[in-house]
Scaffold this motif. Sequence first.
Motif, PDB file in Angstrom:
ATOM      1  N   TYR A  97      -0.810  -2.009  43.942  1.00 43.49           N
ATOM      2  CA  TYR A  97      -1.421  -0.756  43.482  1.00 43.49           C
ATOM      3  C   TYR A  97      -2.365  -1.005  42.309  1.00 43.49           C
ATOM      4  O   TYR A  97      -3.264  -0.214  42.043  1.00 43.49           O
ATOM      5  CB  TYR A  97      -0.346   0.244  43.054  1.00 43.49           C
ATOM      6  N   LEU A  98      -2.137  -2.103  41.615  1.00 46.26           N
ATOM      7  CA  LEU A  98      -2.991  -2.550  40.514  1.00 46.26           C
ATOM      8  C   LEU A  98      -3.384  -3.988  40.770  1.00 46.26           C
ATOM      9  O   LEU A  98      -2.580  -4.776  41.301  1.00 46.26           O
ATOM     10  CB  LEU A  98      -2.253  -2.478  39.172  1.00 46.26           C
ATOM     11  N   ILE A  99      -4.586  -4.362  40.374  1.00 48.03           N
ATOM     12  CA  ILE A  99      -5.016  -5.751  40.431  1.00 48.03           C
ATOM     13  C   ILE A  99      -5.732  -6.093  39.127  1.00 48.03           C
ATOM     14  O   ILE A  99      -6.127  -5.203  38.376  1.00 48.03           O
ATOM     15  CB  ILE A  99      -5.953  -6.026  41.629  1.00 48.03           C
ATOM     16  N   GLY A 100      -5.881  -7.384  38.868  1.00 48.02           N
ATOM     17  CA  GLY A 100      -6.617  -7.812  37.689  1.00 48.02           C
ATOM     18  C   GLY A 100      -5.827  -8.691  36.749  1.00 48.02           C
ATOM     19  O   GLY A 100      -6.377  -9.227  35.790  1.00 48.02           O
ATOM     20  N   GLY A 101      -4.535  -8.848  36.992  1.00 48.13           N
ATOM     21  CA  GLY A 101      -3.701  -9.677  36.132  1.00 48.13           C
ATOM     22  C   GLY A 101      -2.281  -9.654  36.644  1.00 48.13           C
ATOM     23  O   GLY A 101      -1.976  -9.035  37.657  1.00 48.13           O
ATOM     24  N   ASN A 102      -1.382 -10.333  35.910  1.00 45.40           N
ATOM     25  CA  ASN A 102       0.015 -10.392  36.337  1.00 45.40           C
ATOM     26  C   ASN A 102       0.965  -9.681  35.384  1.00 45.40           C
ATOM     27  O   ASN A 102       2.183  -9.754  35.546  1.00 45.40           O
ATOM     28  CB  ASN A 102       0.461 -11.844  36.520  1.00 45.40           C
ATOM     29  N   GLY A 103       0.425  -9.002  34.361  1.00 49.43           N
ATOM     30  CA  GLY A 103       1.266  -8.242  33.451  1.00 49.43           C
ATOM     31  C   GLY A 103       1.963  -9.065  32.391  1.00 49.43           C
ATOM     32  O   GLY A 103       2.767  -8.530  31.625  1.00 49.43           O
ATOM     33  N   VAL A 104       1.646 -10.347  32.326  1.00 46.78           N
ATOM     34  CA  VAL A 104       2.327 -11.248  31.391  1.00 46.78           C
ATOM     35  C   VAL A 104       1.390 -11.631  30.256  1.00 46.78           C
ATOM     36  O   VAL A 104       0.232 -11.990  30.488  1.00 46.78           O
ATOM     37  CB  VAL A 104       2.820 -12.514  32.116  1.00 46.78           C
ATOM     38  N   PHE A 105       1.882 -11.578  29.040  1.00 49.86           N
ATOM     39  CA  PHE A 105       1.117 -12.026  27.878  1.00 49.86           C
ATOM     40  C   PHE A 105       1.425 -13.498  27.610  1.00 49.86           C
ATOM     41  O   PHE A 105       2.566 -13.872  27.373  1.00 49.86           O
ATOM     42  CB  PHE A 105       1.469 -11.190  26.650  1.00 49.86           C
TER      43      PHE A 105
ATOM     44  N   VAL B 179      -7.185   0.083  39.652  1.00 54.04           N
ATOM     45  CA  VAL B 179      -6.337   0.726  40.655  1.00 54.04           C
ATOM     46  C   VAL B 179      -6.960   0.505  42.028  1.00 54.04           C
ATOM     47  O   VAL B 179      -8.159   0.728  42.229  1.00 54.04           O
ATOM     48  CB  VAL B 179      -6.199   2.234  40.379  1.00 54.04           C
ATOM     49  N   THR B 180      -6.163   0.061  42.988  1.00 55.90           N
ATOM     50  CA  THR B 180      -6.651  -0.166  44.350  1.00 55.90           C
ATOM     51  C   THR B 180      -6.624   1.145  45.149  1.00 55.90           C
ATOM     52  O   THR B 180      -6.090   2.159  44.693  1.00 55.90           O
ATOM     53  CB  THR B 180      -5.777  -1.204  45.065  1.00 55.90           C
ATOM     54  N   ASP B 181      -7.180   1.097  46.360  1.00 59.44           N
ATOM     55  CA  ASP B 181      -7.118   2.270  47.243  1.00 59.44           C
ATOM     56  C   ASP B 181      -5.672   2.633  47.548  1.00 59.44           C
ATOM     57  O   ASP B 181      -5.305   3.821  47.569  1.00 59.44           O
ATOM     58  CB  ASP B 181      -7.875   1.994  48.539  1.00 59.44           C
ATOM     59  N   ASP B 182      -4.848   1.619  47.802  1.00 57.91           N
ATOM     60  CA  ASP B 182      -3.424   1.879  48.033  1.00 57.91           C
ATOM     61  C   ASP B 182      -2.781   2.495  46.793  1.00 57.91           C
ATOM     62  O   ASP B 182      -1.893   3.351  46.895  1.00 57.91           O
ATOM     63  CB  ASP B 182      -2.695   0.588  48.398  1.00 57.91           C
ATOM     64  N   GLY B 183      -3.231   2.043  45.612  1.00 59.44           N
ATOM     65  CA  GLY B 183      -2.702   2.585  44.375  1.00 59.44           C
ATOM     66  C   GLY B 183      -3.051   4.055  44.196  1.00 59.44           C
ATOM     67  O   GLY B 183      -2.223   4.862  43.761  1.00 59.44           O
ATOM     68  N   GLU B 184      -4.290   4.426  44.540  1.00 52.45           N
ATOM     69  CA  GLU B 184      -4.695   5.830  44.441  1.00 52.45           C
ATOM     70  C   GLU B 184      -3.859   6.697  45.373  1.00 52.45           C
ATOM     71  O   GLU B 184      -3.442   7.801  44.996  1.00 52.45           O
ATOM     72  CB  GLU B 184      -6.181   5.959  44.777  1.00 52.45           C
ATOM     73  N   ALA B 185      -3.608   6.198  46.586  1.00 51.95           N
ATOM     74  CA  ALA B 185      -2.774   6.939  47.532  1.00 51.95           C
ATOM     75  C   ALA B 185      -1.342   7.074  47.002  1.00 51.95           C
ATOM     76  O   ALA B 185      -0.711   8.132  47.126  1.00 51.95           O
ATOM     77  CB  ALA B 185      -2.778   6.249  48.892  1.00 51.95           C
ATOM     78  N   PHE B 186      -0.827   5.998  46.418  1.00 51.05           N
ATOM     79  CA  PHE B 186       0.523   6.020  45.862  1.00 51.05           C
ATOM     80  C   PHE B 186       0.635   7.046  44.735  1.00 51.05           C
ATOM     81  O   PHE B 186       1.600   7.818  44.676  1.00 51.05           O
ATOM     82  CB  PHE B 186       0.888   4.626  45.343  1.00 51.05           C
ATOM     83  N   LEU B 187      -0.341   7.078  43.851  1.00 51.58           N
ATOM     84  CA  LEU B 187      -0.304   8.018  42.732  1.00 51.58           C
ATOM     85  C   LEU B 187      -0.308   9.456  43.220  1.00 51.58           C
ATOM     86  O   LEU B 187       0.386  10.316  42.659  1.00 51.58           O
ATOM     87  CB  LEU B 187      -1.491   7.761  41.795  1.00 51.58           C
ATOM     88  N   ARG B 188      -1.087   9.732  44.257  1.00 52.62           N
ATOM     89  CA  ARG B 188      -1.082  11.084  44.825  1.00 52.62           C
ATOM     90  C   ARG B 188       0.288  11.410  45.416  1.00 52.62           C
ATOM     91  O   ARG B 188       0.792  12.529  45.274  1.00 52.62           O
ATOM     92  CB  ARG B 188      -2.167  11.210  45.904  1.00 52.62           C
TER      93      ARG B 188
END
Length: 246
Positions: free
Chosen positions: A134-142, A163-172
Amino acid sequence: MTGDADLSAVAELIADRARSKILLALASGRELSAGVLAEEAGISRSTASAHLRKLTEGRLIAARTDGRNRHFRIAGPEVAGVLERLMELAPPEPITSLRGSTRAAQLRRARTCYDHLAGRLGVGIMQGMLQRGYLIGGNGVFDPDDAVDDHPAAHGHDLDYRVTDDGEAFLRTVGVQIPDSRRPLVRYCIDWTETRHHLAGRLGRGIRDRFLEAGWVQRGATHRALKVTAAGETVLERDFGLVLQS
């Protein structure tokens, strides 16, 4: 012409113990009355009024008048970010009671960071969204060895989460409404207790609002602490793959 920034003026405002407790109470992003803030700081209403006036004049907090009452809030996300960073640098207060130990554990488990979710709850929600695409761009780790501009307990800058397309659908599907604002849709903070990423920006605000509105979380023992309800635990495990440990 102006000279260098006068850091001492801001430092003096924060350095007072009562004012620092007021700021910590407001760091949840909520508006609180002078009476509640006086109780949080352990001072009288008249003393609290003097401190609130100084903080308002110093532009660390803002006031809203509602009839005869005044409510106060952190002046903006920049101030909240500074407070989070100071929490990382400041030594912890000694815990001398069961109540203090309980409050510390609750803050680490689930809390608000200005207007979004933090602690293991906030970090876990972001991890769940990343793992599900649902999110891309990193792995959430510092990773301090790879960080350029990122620092613990501060807004992140090194990564560009989207936010990906799947992420937008999930949020809705889960009923998250993104508030209108000039703020970025997705920002992230490096959580000061977990040293991992949690969501901020308009997306973080929308998720927090939905969790409160749906009763998946409730306000806890402090103005920043949150209690995850039974319904919330179900949603977290089902939709985010998150099982919060006590």
